[in-house]
Design an enzyme around this catalytic site. Structure first.
Site, PDB file in Angstrom:
ATOM      1  N   GLY A 163     -13.109   0.846  -3.825  1.00 13.66           N
ATOM      2  CA  GLY A 163     -13.674   2.115  -3.362  1.00 13.66           C
ATOM      3  C   GLY A 163     -15.086   2.312  -3.881  1.00 13.66           C
ATOM      4  NE  ARG A 208     -20.232   0.718  -0.090  1.00 10.51           N
ATOM      5  CZ  ARG A 208     -18.892   0.637  -0.119  1.00 10.51           C
ATOM      6  NH1 ARG A 208     -18.271  -0.285  -0.842  1.00 10.51           N
ATOM      7  NH2 ARG A 208     -18.166   1.478   0.586  1.00 10.51           N
ATOM      8  CG  HIS A 258      -6.408   3.713   2.438  1.00  6.65           C
ATOM      9  ND1 HIS A 258      -5.116   3.256   2.406  1.00  6.65           N
ATOM     10  CD2 HIS A 258      -6.916   3.244   3.608  1.00  6.65           C
ATOM     11  CE1 HIS A 258      -4.857   2.559   3.518  1.00  6.65           C
ATOM     12  NE2 HIS A 258      -5.947   2.536   4.254  1.00  6.65           N
ATOM     13  CE  LYS A 279      -6.077  -1.463  -0.701  1.00  6.83           C
ATOM     14  NZ  LYS A 279      -6.035  -0.404   0.309  1.00  6.83           N
ATOM     15  CB  THR A 314      -0.933  -0.017   1.232  1.00  7.08           C
ATOM     16  OG1 THR A 314      -1.748  -1.191   1.154  1.00  7.08           O
ATOM     17  CG2 THR A 314      -1.822   1.208   1.275  1.00  7.08           C
TER      18      THR A 314
HETATM   19  C1  LIG Z   1     -11.906  -0.272   8.479  1.00 10.61           C
HETATM   20  C2  LIG Z   1     -10.963  -0.209   7.331  1.00 10.61           C
HETATM   21  C3  LIG Z   1      -9.647  -0.582   7.521  1.00 10.61           C
HETATM   22  C4  LIG Z   1      -8.751  -0.562   6.452  1.00 10.61           C
HETATM   23  N1  LIG Z   1      -7.481  -0.994   6.647  1.00 10.61           N
HETATM   24  C5  LIG Z   1      -6.620  -1.033   5.596  1.00 10.61           C
HETATM   25  C6  LIG Z   1      -5.307  -1.527   5.758  1.00 10.61           C
HETATM   26  O1  LIG Z   1      -4.913  -1.960   6.840  1.00 10.61           O
HETATM   27  N2  LIG Z   1      -4.500  -1.522   4.672  1.00 10.61           N
HETATM   28  C7  LIG Z   1      -4.899  -1.056   3.455  1.00 10.61           C
HETATM   29  O2  LIG Z   1      -4.137  -1.062   2.503  1.00 10.61           O
HETATM   30  N3  LIG Z   1      -6.152  -0.588   3.276  1.00 10.61           N
HETATM   31  C8  LIG Z   1      -7.014  -0.563   4.310  1.00 10.61           C
HETATM   32  N4  LIG Z   1      -8.281  -0.090   4.120  1.00 10.61           N
HETATM   33  C9  LIG Z   1      -8.708   0.357   2.768  1.00 10.61           C
HETATM   34  C10 LIG Z   1      -9.345  -0.806   1.994  1.00 10.61           C
HETATM   35  O3  LIG Z   1      -8.390  -1.773   1.647  1.00 10.61           O
HETATM   36  C11 LIG Z   1      -9.998  -0.335   0.689  1.00 10.61           C
HETATM   37  O4  LIG Z   1      -9.076   0.417  -0.046  1.00 10.61           O
HETATM   38  C12 LIG Z   1     -11.254   0.485   0.912  1.00 10.61           C
HETATM   39  O5  LIG Z   1     -11.967   0.081   2.062  1.00 10.61           O
HETATM   40  C13 LIG Z   1     -12.165   0.353  -0.312  1.00 10.61           C
HETATM   41  O6  LIG Z   1     -13.289   1.117  -0.177  1.00 10.61           O
HETATM   42  P1  LIG Z   1     -14.739   0.556   0.257  1.00 10.61           P
HETATM   43  O7  LIG Z   1     -14.687   0.426   1.752  1.00 10.61           O
HETATM   44  O8  LIG Z   1     -15.624   1.643  -0.214  1.00 10.61           O
HETATM   45  O9  LIG Z   1     -14.987  -0.762  -0.430  1.00 10.61           O
HETATM   46  C14 LIG Z   1      -9.192  -0.097   5.182  1.00 10.61           C
HETATM   47  C15 LIG Z   1     -10.513   0.283   5.006  1.00 10.61           C
HETATM   48  C16 LIG Z   1     -11.412   0.242   6.063  1.00 10.61           C
HETATM   49  C17 LIG Z   1     -12.831   0.648   5.832  1.00 10.61           C
HETATM   50  C1  LIG Z   2      -4.286   0.422  11.018  1.00 16.10           C
HETATM   51  C2  LIG Z   2      -4.430   1.216   9.752  1.00 16.10           C
HETATM   52  C3  LIG Z   2      -3.140   1.175   9.040  1.00 16.10           C
HETATM   53  C4  LIG Z   2      -5.559   0.671   8.936  1.00 16.10           C
HETATM   54  C5  LIG Z   2      -5.949   1.515   7.771  1.00 16.10           C
HETATM   55  O1  LIG Z   2      -5.322   1.537   6.764  1.00 16.10           O
HETATM   56  C6  LIG Z   2      -7.183   2.277   7.824  1.00 16.10           C
HETATM   57  O2  LIG Z   2      -7.810   2.337   8.899  1.00 16.10           O
HETATM   58  O3  LIG Z   2      -7.567   2.851   6.800  1.00 16.10           O
END
Ligand SMILES: Cc1cc2nc3c(=O)[nH]c(=O)nc-3n(C[C@H](O)[C@H](O)[C@H](O)COP(=O)(O)O)c2cc1C
Ligand SMILES: CC(C)CC(=O)C(=O)O
Length: 361
Positions: free
Chosen positions: A281, A284, A249, A225, A157
């Site tokens: 992203g 849905r 993200h 990513k 990422t």
């Molecule tokens: C609660 C939460 C935690 C996430 N943690 C990470 C993570 O640890 N690493 C990462 O690369 N992306 C993280 N993401 C981003 C997701 O991988 C992804 O890019 C994003 O949720 C996509 O959007 P969506 O929630 O609308 O499907 C996180 C997203 C959420 C909602």
């Molecule tokens: C612990 C974080 C790195 C998780 C994350 O990427 C997020 O919450 O969007």
């Protein structure tokens, strides 16, 4: 249950601060809202009388042949959301033939995540998401951990040189895992303290050279990513990326970037078929999957809907999210007169205002 109903059930089940952690985004949450809204602007222009029987929606992804075109995006802290945590998510993804991207911020160690997936399917695809740590030895230790566990690809990422400012978390004072929970993959690493959120490295210093070194240190395919700019997609391929994930993200990092799906076509053009492009992203519904695939994505990632399924109903809830998206996508493909993902092409995506204006496209 519909995805909407699972979301509502999850909100009921979760501690409000944990709900906000998942639901929220950075800043004024403009990007968070924009990701979903962007899909509302697109419509699908079907082709007819092409024969839509015997459909096959499998996608060939790095380290995952014939996977579902819907991938579980990496999301942190599943044990906060349901007692079965990442193991439940892993079993559900394996049962539905979907790639699971588990991450450094998981509350279950990657070896246990892969083991849970293998309880369900003989050959599951689990990918491991990591950041480039300021100490290369820590990055390398994470890579070896994922390899040893049996992950079939890595995901780096790159959109997080600093933590996102999650407005709701700051308001709720949710800035770290509660006692009793840890980022299990961070345990016993060289020179790293164990498991707190703040130990999860986000170094502002890494460069494409560091990425290239990581890609060379492993025989696993390595995806990038968090790419939005087409020039970065080109650089990713030049530095050995096996795939590019177009992502902001989920609106949790910059609150000033475009909707992820709006960045997809330019990235697809820049990559020019050299490696698969994925998108996450705001996905849905099955028709969102179809739009992304028509715009050139090989597969999409889903983040929040999977967490809602997990929080509401554990493994069964995650299965239900993945099955719903798969069935809706398959149905949409049929209605578009398609039998394969590749039958969805860019000319079949139009913006709704163009249609209403009766303009040309
Ligand atoms: C609660 C939460 C935690 C996430 N943690 C990470 C993570 O640890 N690493 C990462 O690369 N992306 C993280 N993401 C981003 C997701 O991988 C992804 O890019 C994003 O949720 C996509 O959007 P969506 O929630 O609308 O499907 C996180 C997203 C959420 C909602
Ligand atoms: C612990 C974080 C790195 C998780 C994350 O990427 C997020 O919450 O969007």
């Amino acid at each position: 249950m519909t995805l909407r109903a699972l979301h509502d059930a999850a909100r009921e089940a979760l501690d409000p601060a944990h709900y906000d952690y998942v639901a929220g985004g950075a800043g004024e949450e403009r990007v968070l809202a924009g990701n979903e809204r962007a899909f509302d602007r697109y419509a699908l222009l079907p082709r007819v009388l092409r024969g839509a029987e015997d459909r096959d929606t499998a996608a060939d992804l790095p380290g995952a042949r014939r996977a579902a075109p819907v991938v579980v995006a990496p999301t942190a802290f599943h044990r906060l959301m349901h007692p079965d945590g990442e193991r439940a998510t892993a079993r559900a993804a394996a049962a539905e033939g979907a790639v699971l991207i588990t991450g450094t911020a998981a509350t279950t160690a990657v070896a246990d995540v892969v083991a849970a997936a293998r309880e369900t399917a003989p050959d599951p695809a689990v990918w491991f998401q990591l950041y480039l740590h300021p100490r290369p030895a820590v990055t390398e230790a994470l890579v070896r951990r994922a390899e040893k566990a049996g992950c079939t690809a890595l995901v780096v990422t790159v959109d997080s040189p600093v933590f996102g400012r999650h407005t709701r978390d700051l308001r709720n004072g949710f800035t770290d895992l509660p006692p009793g929970y840890a980022a299990e993959n961070m345990r016993d690493l060289p020179g790293a303290p164990p498991g707190a959120l703040t130990d999860i490295p986000m170094s502002a210093s890494p460069t494409w050279r560091d990425f290239g070194e990581l890609a060379r240190m492993t025989s696993l395919p390595v995806l990038v990513k968090g790419v939005l700019h087409p020039a970065d997609a080109r650089l990713a391929v030049e530095h050995g990326a096996a795939g590019v994930v177009v992502s902001n993200h989920g609106g949790r990092q910059s609150d000033a970037v475009p909707a992820a799906v709006d960045c997809l076509p330019a990235v697809v053009r820049a990559v020019a078929g050299r490696v698969p492009v994925l998108l996450d992203g705001g996905v849905r519904r099955g028709s969102d999957v179809a739009v992304a695939l028509a715009l050139g994505a090989a597969a999409v990632g889903v983040g929040r809907p999977v967490v809602w399924g997990l929080a509401a109903e554990g493994e069964a809830g995650v299965r239900s999210v993945l099955a719903t998206l798969r069935d809706e996508y398959d149905h949409t493909l049929a209605l578009c007169g398609g039998r394969r993902n590749a039958d969805l092409t860019e000319d079949m995506v139009v913006t709704r205002d163009v249609v209403t204006r009766g303009g040309t496209w």
